[in-house]
Motif scaffolding. Sequence first.
Motif, PDB file in Angstrom:
ATOM      1  N   ARG A  52       6.491  14.292  14.216  1.00  0.00           N
ATOM      2  CA  ARG A  52       5.167  14.693  13.747  1.00  0.00           C
ATOM      3  C   ARG A  52       4.715  13.803  12.593  1.00  0.00           C
ATOM      4  NH1 ARG A  52       5.131  21.208  13.281  1.00  0.00           N
ATOM      5  NH2 ARG A  52       3.141  21.369  12.248  1.00  0.00           N
ATOM      6  N   GLN A  53       5.660  13.528  11.685  1.00  0.00           N
ATOM      7  CA  GLN A  53       5.325  12.673  10.531  1.00  0.00           C
ATOM      8  C   GLN A  53       5.058  11.229  10.959  1.00  0.00           C
ATOM      9  OE1 GLN A  53       8.823  14.009   8.145  1.00  0.00           O
ATOM     10  NE2 GLN A  53       7.312  14.458   6.558  1.00  0.00           N
ATOM     11  N   VAL A  54       5.778  10.768  12.005  1.00  0.00           N
ATOM     12  CA  VAL A  54       5.505   9.427  12.538  1.00  0.00           C
ATOM     13  C   VAL A  54       4.109   9.418  13.159  1.00  0.00           C
ATOM     14  CG1 VAL A  54       6.163   7.704  14.274  1.00  0.00           C
ATOM     15  CG2 VAL A  54       7.949   8.884  12.960  1.00  0.00           C
ATOM     16  N   ASP A  55       3.815  10.429  13.979  1.00  0.00           N
ATOM     17  CA  ASP A  55       2.499  10.504  14.634  1.00  0.00           C
ATOM     18  C   ASP A  55       1.366  10.536  13.609  1.00  0.00           C
ATOM     19  OD1 ASP A  55       3.848  10.587  16.990  1.00  0.00           O
ATOM     20  OD2 ASP A  55       3.653  12.758  17.278  1.00  0.00           O
ATOM     21  N   ASN A  56       1.622  11.178  12.461  1.00  0.00           N
ATOM     22  CA  ASN A  56       0.584  11.293  11.425  1.00  0.00           C
ATOM     23  C   ASN A  56       0.581  10.118  10.450  1.00  0.00           C
ATOM     24  OD1 ASN A  56      -0.307  13.775  12.361  1.00  0.00           O
ATOM     25  ND2 ASN A  56       1.188  14.911  11.150  1.00  0.00           N
ATOM     26  N   ASP A  57       1.412   9.070  10.761  1.00  0.00           N
ATOM     27  CA  ASP A  57       1.525   7.890   9.878  1.00  0.00           C
ATOM     28  C   ASP A  57       2.015   8.239   8.472  1.00  0.00           C
ATOM     29  OD1 ASP A  57       0.825   5.953  11.706  1.00  0.00           O
ATOM     30  OD2 ASP A  57      -1.334   6.266  11.372  1.00  0.00           O
ATOM     31  N   VAL A  58       2.755   9.326   8.350  1.00  0.00           N
ATOM     32  CA  VAL A  58       3.347   9.663   7.045  1.00  0.00           C
ATOM     33  C   VAL A  58       4.613   8.828   6.850  1.00  0.00           C
ATOM     34  CG1 VAL A  58       4.370  11.549   5.684  1.00  0.00           C
ATOM     35  CG2 VAL A  58       2.417  12.012   7.173  1.00  0.00           C
ATOM     36  N   ILE A  59       5.341   8.575   7.961  1.00  0.00           N
ATOM     37  CA  ILE A  59       6.553   7.735   7.921  1.00  0.00           C
ATOM     38  C   ILE A  59       6.511   6.793   9.134  1.00  0.00           C
ATOM     39  CG2 ILE A  59       7.923   9.513   6.749  1.00  0.00           C
ATOM     40  CD1 ILE A  59       9.312  10.103   9.430  1.00  0.00           C
ATOM     41  N   THR A  60       7.398   5.792   9.113  1.00  0.00           N
ATOM     42  CA  THR A  60       7.453   4.853  10.246  1.00  0.00           C
ATOM     43  C   THR A  60       8.562   5.296  11.209  1.00  0.00           C
ATOM     44  OG1 THR A  60       9.131   3.479   9.213  1.00  0.00           O
ATOM     45  CG2 THR A  60       6.815   2.949   8.686  1.00  0.00           C
ATOM     46  N   PRO A  61       8.563   4.752  12.446  1.00  0.00           N
ATOM     47  CA  PRO A  61       9.673   5.067  13.360  1.00  0.00           C
ATOM     48  C   PRO A  61      11.026   4.658  12.768  1.00  0.00           C
ATOM     49  CG  PRO A  61       7.845   4.080  14.573  1.00  0.00           C
ATOM     50  CD  PRO A  61       7.497   3.976  13.114  1.00  0.00           C
TER      51      PRO A  61
END
Length: 284
Positions: A52-61
């Motif tokens: 979810r955080q990756v999808d929201n650009d909060v963190i990277t893969p």
Amino acid sequence: MSVHTTAVVGAGTMGNGIAHVFALHGYDATLIDLDESLLDDARSTIEGNLSRQVDNDVITPADKAAALDRLAFTSNTPEGVASADLVVEAVPEAQEVKSEVFGTLDAHAPADAILASNTSSISITWIADQTERPDQVIGMHFFNPVPVMTLVEVVRGQRTSDDTFETVAGVADDLEKNPVEVEDYPGFVSNRILMPMINEAVFCVMEGVAEPEDIDTVMELGMNHPMGPLTLADFIGLDVCLHILEVLHDELGDDKYRPCPLLRRKVTAGQLGRKTGEGFFNYE
Ligand code: 3HC
């Protein structure tokens, strides 16, 4: 002292969120639960929330992959805490359970490790007294959902040392949370203020002041709260709200903390909120 290795005891909602933020911020984190199926659930919850955080650009893969690499899962508490610098306990809110867990942590965590509790209602001074290292015991009270909410109440027990406090406040900073120093009184600050508001909303339902949806709308639109008090109570769990109000009422002795009879009735009926599919609202 410096903290590199952490352990989190209890793989429920709070425990898996705490392990998630430790691993995401560079700490090795072992999540411990006696129930293997809860550990499996926790692993997929953490993976889902990191995605979810990756999808929201909060963190990277790459952040997600590194966090997953830093996580370990075990049902063996002594092994899980054997090399921890900081252990955070997030097990159910019952004194006998806390007492047993802290006895085990004290016996098996390194002598210089800090033992923190995520308790929302049990005295840190009492928990510290279950160990031989009361100066290294402290409250680290996170908020649900842990990956999103930026507050940590850092609760000083009667004998918590300044070193322990400063180390834990520093860790909370590292987790990109805002540590707030709080003394060890019932409900700390958060629940002492939040629970009477939720309780009053339940009294409004019981007395027919307005429909539950409308009570929530008043607080969402009138006070800019992200969730109305009844939705929030369902999110926290009505049993948890009742328990915290009982602690406030018993220990502070003021009638303003008296749990609303409707809250008690819903808990007795097993309508505990989101986790049972029904509380003040229906989630089926
Ligand atoms: N992990 C990672 N990300 C998460 C997440 C999780 N577990 N839960 C939600 N998110 C993210 C979503 O992806 C979304 O990201 P985006 O805005 O970048 O798209 C963002 O958080 C908002 O989530 P949603 O879009 O799903 O829904 P909302 O906008 O309604 O926000 C909420 C959800 C953050 C829970 C918000 O409603 C809120 O702040 N509610 C109040 C929560 C609160 O008061 N918590 C404290 C409870 S009291 C407590 O814990 C103490 C205890 O002692 C009782």
